[in-house]
Design a protein around this motif. Structure first.
Motif, mmCIF file in Angstrom:
data_model
loop_
_atom_site.group_PDB
_atom_site.id
_atom_site.type_symbol
_atom_site.label_atom_id
_atom_site.label_comp_id
_atom_site.label_asym_id
_atom_site.label_seq_id
_atom_site.Cartn_x
_atom_site.Cartn_y
_atom_site.Cartn_z
ATOM 1 N N ALA A 78 0.832 -1.211 0.000
ATOM 2 C CA ALA A 78 0.000 0.000 0.000
ATOM 3 C C ALA A 78 0.864 1.258 0.000
ATOM 4 N N LYS A 79 1.909 1.260 0.806
ATOM 5 C CA LYS A 79 2.797 2.435 0.871
ATOM 6 C C LYS A 79 3.572 2.614 -0.432
ATOM 7 N N GLY A 80 3.974 1.528 -1.066
ATOM 8 C CA GLY A 80 4.673 1.620 -2.352
ATOM 9 C C GLY A 80 3.774 2.158 -3.444
ATOM 10 N N ASN A 81 2.537 1.682 -3.473
ATOM 11 C CA ASN A 81 1.580 2.192 -4.462
ATOM 12 C C ASN A 81 1.283 3.670 -4.226
ATOM 13 N N PHE A 82 1.220 4.068 -2.955
ATOM 14 C CA PHE A 82 1.007 5.479 -2.658
ATOM 15 C C PHE A 82 2.207 6.307 -3.133
ATOM 16 N N ALA A 83 3.425 5.805 -2.906
ATOM 17 C CA ALA A 83 4.621 6.525 -3.361
ATOM 18 C C ALA A 83 4.596 6.692 -4.880
ATOM 19 N N LEU A 84 4.191 5.646 -5.592
ATOM 20 C CA LEU A 84 4.098 5.749 -7.048
ATOM 21 C C LEU A 84 3.052 6.783 -7.473
ATOM 22 N N THR A 85 1.965 6.878 -6.719
ATOM 23 C CA THR A 85 0.931 7.887 -6.998
ATOM 24 C C THR A 85 1.487 9.292 -6.762
ATOM 25 N N VAL A 86 2.243 9.465 -5.702
ATOM 26 C CA VAL A 86 2.872 10.762 -5.405
ATOM 27 C C VAL A 86 3.836 11.136 -6.530
ATOM 28 N N THR A 97 12.866 19.723 -17.133
ATOM 29 C CA THR A 97 13.369 18.411 -17.533
ATOM 30 C C THR A 97 14.119 17.718 -16.401
ATOM 31 N N GLU A 98 14.913 18.463 -15.641
ATOM 32 C CA GLU A 98 15.694 17.853 -14.555
ATOM 33 C C GLU A 98 14.771 17.194 -13.524
ATOM 34 N N THR A 99 13.728 17.897 -13.137
ATOM 35 C CA THR A 99 12.779 17.345 -12.169
ATOM 36 C C THR A 99 12.096 16.104 -12.735
ATOM 37 N N LYS A 100 11.684 16.177 -13.993
ATOM 38 C CA LYS A 100 11.030 15.026 -14.624
ATOM 39 C C LYS A 100 11.982 13.834 -14.708
ATOM 40 N N ASP A 101 13.250 14.100 -15.013
ATOM 41 C CA ASP A 101 14.238 13.021 -15.084
ATOM 42 C C ASP A 101 14.421 12.364 -13.716
ATOM 43 N N GLN A 102 14.487 13.179 -12.673
ATOM 44 C CA GLN A 102 14.643 12.637 -11.323
ATOM 45 C C GLN A 102 13.428 11.786 -10.939
ATOM 46 N N LEU A 103 12.259 12.278 -11.234
ATOM 47 C CA LEU A 103 11.040 11.537 -10.912
ATOM 48 C C LEU A 103 10.943 10.251 -11.731
ATOM 49 N N HIS A 104 11.388 10.308 -12.975
ATOM 50 C CA HIS A 104 11.400 9.098 -13.805
ATOM 51 C C HIS A 104 12.314 8.038 -13.182
ATOM 52 N N LEU A 105 13.473 8.467 -12.681
ATOM 53 C CA LEU A 105 14.386 7.524 -12.015
ATOM 54 C C LEU A 105 13.740 6.938 -10.756
ATOM 55 N N CYS A 106 12.956 7.746 -10.057
ATOM 56 C CA CYS A 106 12.251 7.240 -8.875
ATOM 57 C C CYS A 106 11.194 6.205 -9.268
ATOM 58 N N VAL A 107 10.515 6.435 -10.374
ATOM 59 C CA VAL A 107 9.533 5.453 -10.857
ATOM 60 C C VAL A 107 10.231 4.120 -11.132
ATOM 61 N N ILE A 108 11.358 4.187 -11.813
ATOM 62 C CA ILE A 108 12.118 2.967 -12.105
ATOM 63 C C ILE A 108 12.519 2.273 -10.796
ATOM 64 N N SER A 109 13.005 3.053 -9.832
ATOM 65 C CA SER A 109 13.415 2.490 -8.541
ATOM 66 C C SER A 109 12.243 1.834 -7.825
ATOM 67 N N TYR A 110 11.104 2.502 -7.836
ATOM 68 C CA TYR A 110 9.934 1.959 -7.145
ATOM 69 C C TYR A 110 9.351 0.746 -7.856
ATOM 70 N N LYS A 111 9.375 0.748 -9.167
ATOM 71 C CA LYS A 111 8.891 -0.440 -9.884
ATOM 72 C C LYS A 111 9.773 -1.643 -9.565
ATOM 73 N N SER A 112 11.065 -1.416 -9.469
ATOM 74 C CA SER A 112 11.979 -2.487 -9.071
ATOM 75 C C SER A 112 11.693 -2.933 -7.639
#
Length: 186
Positions: A78-86, A97-112
């Protein structure tokens, strides 16, 4: 190699030796109680959060150790899904672009991390002792998102809190599992 590093190597080596001779987590015949929850949570670094989560879930009343870990895994989902929603919300509102790139890396990290949480859940259900490695990878995934923000700009507060909530529960699971394999106090 520092003495701290040597100690960590020794503990993980001891873990792998013990894992080969230990029994699966929990005895399904042992029922949960306040005493079991207190005992399990006392092995963690976040006693209050562990107690709050387990005592607030009605499944705890009849859960064995494996059932308590399952409750914590479910809460971590539940907490992981919430983090992905955030992250998705922050990405949608990002204006550079820098912010979007950082958030994209977080998505990859969270999916892993969520993929590894799925593996940990399967390992728990099957009694596979690789669960500790899987939970460690879950924690690493969330930490990777933190690491994206080592310099400016700083991690957005909503993401920082979501990340902390996810990591805190994953760390509780790790502490419980590890304490069942290597007992530091005895």
């Amino acid at each position: 190699m520092s003495s701290c590093s040597q100690l960590l190597v020794f503990l993980f080596a001891a873990y792998y030796v013990l894992i080969a001779t230990s029994s699966p987590i929990g005895d399904p015949r042992v029922k949960s109680s306040t005493t079991l929850i207190q005992n399990v949570c006392s092995k963690t670094h976040n006693l209050n959060l562990c107690n709050d989560i387990l005592n607030s879930d009605p499944r705890s009343a009849h859960a064995d150790l494996k059932g308590l870990v399952q409750i914590l895994i479910d809460k971590t989902y539940a907490k992981g899904n919430f983090a992905l929603t955030v992250i998705a919300s922050l990405y949608k509102n990002a204006n550079n672009t820098e912010t979007k790139d950082q958030l994209h890396l977080c998505v990859i990290s969270y999916k892993s991390a969520m993929n590894n949480l799925n593996k940990a859940n399967a390992a728990l259900k099957s009694g596979n002792r690789e669960i500790i490695s899987d939970i460690t990878s879950v924690i690493d995934g969330a930490e990777s998102c933190d690491d994206v923000y080592d310099g400016p700009p700083v991690i957005p507060p909503k993401l920082e809190q979501a990340n902390k909530n996810f990591e805190d529960i994953a760390n509780i699971i790790f502490s419980i599992l590890f304490s069942q394999l290597v007992n530091f106090c005895e």
